[in-house]
Design an enzyme around this catalytic site. Structure first.
Site, short mmCIF file in Angstrom:
data_model
loop_
_atom_site.label_atom_id
_atom_site.label_comp_id
_atom_site.label_asym_id
_atom_site.label_seq_id
_atom_site.Cartn_x
_atom_site.Cartn_y
_atom_site.Cartn_z
N LYS A 112 22.00 21.71 15.38
CA LYS A 112 21.66 22.27 13.96
C LYS A 112 21.60 23.73 14.06
CE LYS A 112 20.20 18.50 11.64
NZ LYS A 112 20.44 17.32 12.75
C1 LIG Z 1 21.02 16.25 12.76
C2 LIG Z 1 21.43 15.59 13.73
C3 LIG Z 1 22.49 14.67 14.09
C4 LIG Z 1 23.23 13.96 13.03
O1 LIG Z 1 24.21 15.12 12.57
P1 LIG Z 1 24.85 14.87 11.11
O2 LIG Z 1 25.53 16.12 10.82
O3 LIG Z 1 23.60 15.01 10.14
O4 LIG Z 1 25.54 13.61 11.01
C5 LIG Z 1 22.77 14.16 15.49
N1 LIG Z 1 22.02 14.61 16.40
C6 LIG Z 1 21.00 15.50 16.29
C7 LIG Z 1 20.10 15.68 17.63
C8 LIG Z 1 20.60 16.09 15.05
O5 LIG Z 1 19.59 16.62 15.20
#
Ligand SMILES: *Cc1c(COP(=O)(O)O)cnc(C)c1O
Length: 496
Positions: A112
């Site tokens: 993120k």
């Molecule tokens: C948020 C997240 C995801 C999922 O990603 P999306 O864009 O919501 O599909 C996968 N792995 C981790 C570690 C995350 O923090």
């Protein structure tokens, strides 16, 4: 060519990217989308020697046409120049017959960071000289810290994060509690994540409350549906592909596959955007955990959220509504906003919707979908560590399992697996998969895992145990508004 964004639920909407970033989502409930996406081609030959920042500039200039070149260049510089632990930003590692794109080298060790280091910089370009913004976020763990790091110390912006009291991991809690910066506020809520999330949504809609705030202050969100978070994620798909070309694993123009651990469908949707822009991708492998609403959709064409919500070992993907999926429906229905609106109304009213055969077929042309149980997550972590000495986090392990399922029908196309978190962010799950005995103390478990594997601990996670605790508010749901008001009145976002 029309260079404006529209809403997935109303094609009359036409606004520039800056406005879309400012608003987050459309007031008809839809998400902002760029209608002419597949007409914006990127010439791979022209970026084949480019570094991450240079690729980012090309991609962002295409998708954010009303930003000036200087605004984009400055935003990229501020977002990525110093905050990642490698100049490659998203390095690619080859492991036997597949490749791993590591998306966890940012300041909080989760993918993120890539969107949330950029969003605040873009937001800065959007604000007028008098505008101030307070970002409100409810988090189940990863998003909160990544948002705090992105927004901290920015002029005219403040951020308040709410998380469930005793509802996040020890590391995640410490990561938030030790956040510095003069505009960061955090409170844990007596309640679960849903309570925190619901209250934040309510506050966004509480006009009476908003009228009590300084009129120059607007409330905004760092949610993953904001295009300012989504678009920066398109960059690493190009970057991954070009790293394979540079390493002579493929030639320019060869098709590849990507496997993406999926929750809200933002990450994999960014991949689909890259394909629309001309990246040669055959299939995206969508990998869910036991909250497998999407797998059922791929099998039946029916999206049904009326299933029990499970807490899994890959908690950042525990989700029943993949918000960004709405954007895919928009493109796959040939921009039929009335159709998308009907589906979303069905979902809100009845908890489910069904798409036409043609649309389902069209989705199958680009995507494959599967899921992994918790015990398969554990098995994958053990497998890949024993065979290849690569240490994977549980979210990435979800992807690994589904990738292997898919490869039974196509083992020839080069495969890139996206790794979305450092294994040390989820030490307990990883250590329990590998060892018989794991200390209950998370810090000890982290050190043990490091000692046994010799895989380095990211600096921010190694240091978090010794930093001063700066935020330790615990409040009730009904105290959230006064908490926010107090912070806005203290004018803390405007100190520097
Ligand atoms: C948020 C997240 C995801 C999922 O990603 P999306 O864009 O919501 O599909 C996968 N792995 C981790 C570690 C995350 O923090």
């Amino acid at each position: 060519m029309n260079k404006n964004y529209t809403s997935t639920r109303n094609k009359q909407v036409s606004i520039p990217a800056k406005e879309a970033i400012k608003r987050g989502f459309s007031n008809d409930g839809g998400l902002f989308v760029y209608p002419e996406l597949n007409q914006l081609k990127i010439n791979l030959d022209e970026i084949k020697d480019a570094n991450y920042q240079q690729i980012a500039k090309v991609v962002l200039m295409k998708l954010l046409p009303d930003f000036s070149e200087t605004e984009i260049a400055t935003s990229i510089q501020n977002a990525y120049a110093n905050s990642f632990d490698t100049p490659k930003i998203t390095p690619l590692t080859s492991v036997s017959d597949f490749h791993i794109l590591e998306l966890f080298h940012g300041p909080t060790s989760a993918f993120k960071d890539i969107g949330l280091q950029m969003l605040p910089q873009l937001m800065k370009c959007v604000l007028g000289p008098k505008n101030k913004v307070m970002i409100l976020t409810a988090t189940s763990g990863d998003t909160g810290k990544a948002a705090l790091e992105g927004f901290k110390n920015l002029n005219h912006m403040g951020i308040t994060v709410f998380y469930p009291h005793n509802g996040v991991s020890k590391v995640q809690q410490l990561q938030m509690e030790t956040t510095d910066g003069n505009n960061t506020e955090i409170a844990s809520i007596r309640g679960n994540f849903d309570d925190a999330q619901t209250s934040v949504k309510k506050i966004f809609n509480d006009q009476k409350f908003k009228d009590t705030l300084d009129p120059n202050v607007s409330l905004s969100s760092a949610n993953s549906i904001n295009i300012g978070r989504l678009i920066p994620q398109v960059v690493y798909y190009f970057n991954a592909y070009l790293q394979l070309v540079k390493n002579k694993n493929i030639s320019l123009g060869d098709p590849v596959n990507f496997t993406v651990p999926t929750g809200n469908f933002g990450d994999v949707l960014a991949g689909y955007y890259a394909k629309q822009l001309g990246l040669p991708v055959k299939k995206f492998i969508v990998a869910s955990n036991e909250n497998n609403v999407l797998t059922k959709f791929f099998n039946t064409g029916i999206y049904d959220r009326n299933i029990p919500f499970l807490q899994t070992d890959a908690p950042s993907m525990d989700i029943q509504i993949s918000s960004n999926f709405e954007r895919l429906l928009y493109y796959k229905s040939n921009h039929d906003t009335e159709y998308v609106k009907k589906l979303m109304t069905d979902l809100e009213k009845n908890g489910h919707y069904q798409v036409s055969k043609e649309i389902l077929q069209s989705i199958h042309n680009d995507f494959y979908c599967g899921f992994s149980t918790d015990s398969e997550i554990e098995q994958s972590i053990v497998d890949i560590y024993q065979k290849y000495h690569y240490l994977m986090d549980p979210h990435t392990a979800v992807g690994y399992k589904v990738m292997r399922d898919y490869q039974k029908s196509d083992s020839d196309t080069p495969m890139i697996l996206l790794s979305t978190a450092s294994p040390y962010k989820f030490t307990q799950v990883v250590a329990k998969a590998l060892f018989d005995k794991v200390p209950t103390d998370d810090h000890e478990a982290m050190l043990d895992l490091n000692y046994a594997t010799q895989v380095p601990i990211p600096k921010n996670l190694a240091q978090v145990w010794n930093l001063p605790l700066l935020h330790q508010n615990v409040i009730d749901q009904n105290e959230m508004e006064s908490f926010i008001k107090e912070k806005v009145e203290a004018n803390f976002y405007d100190k520097n």
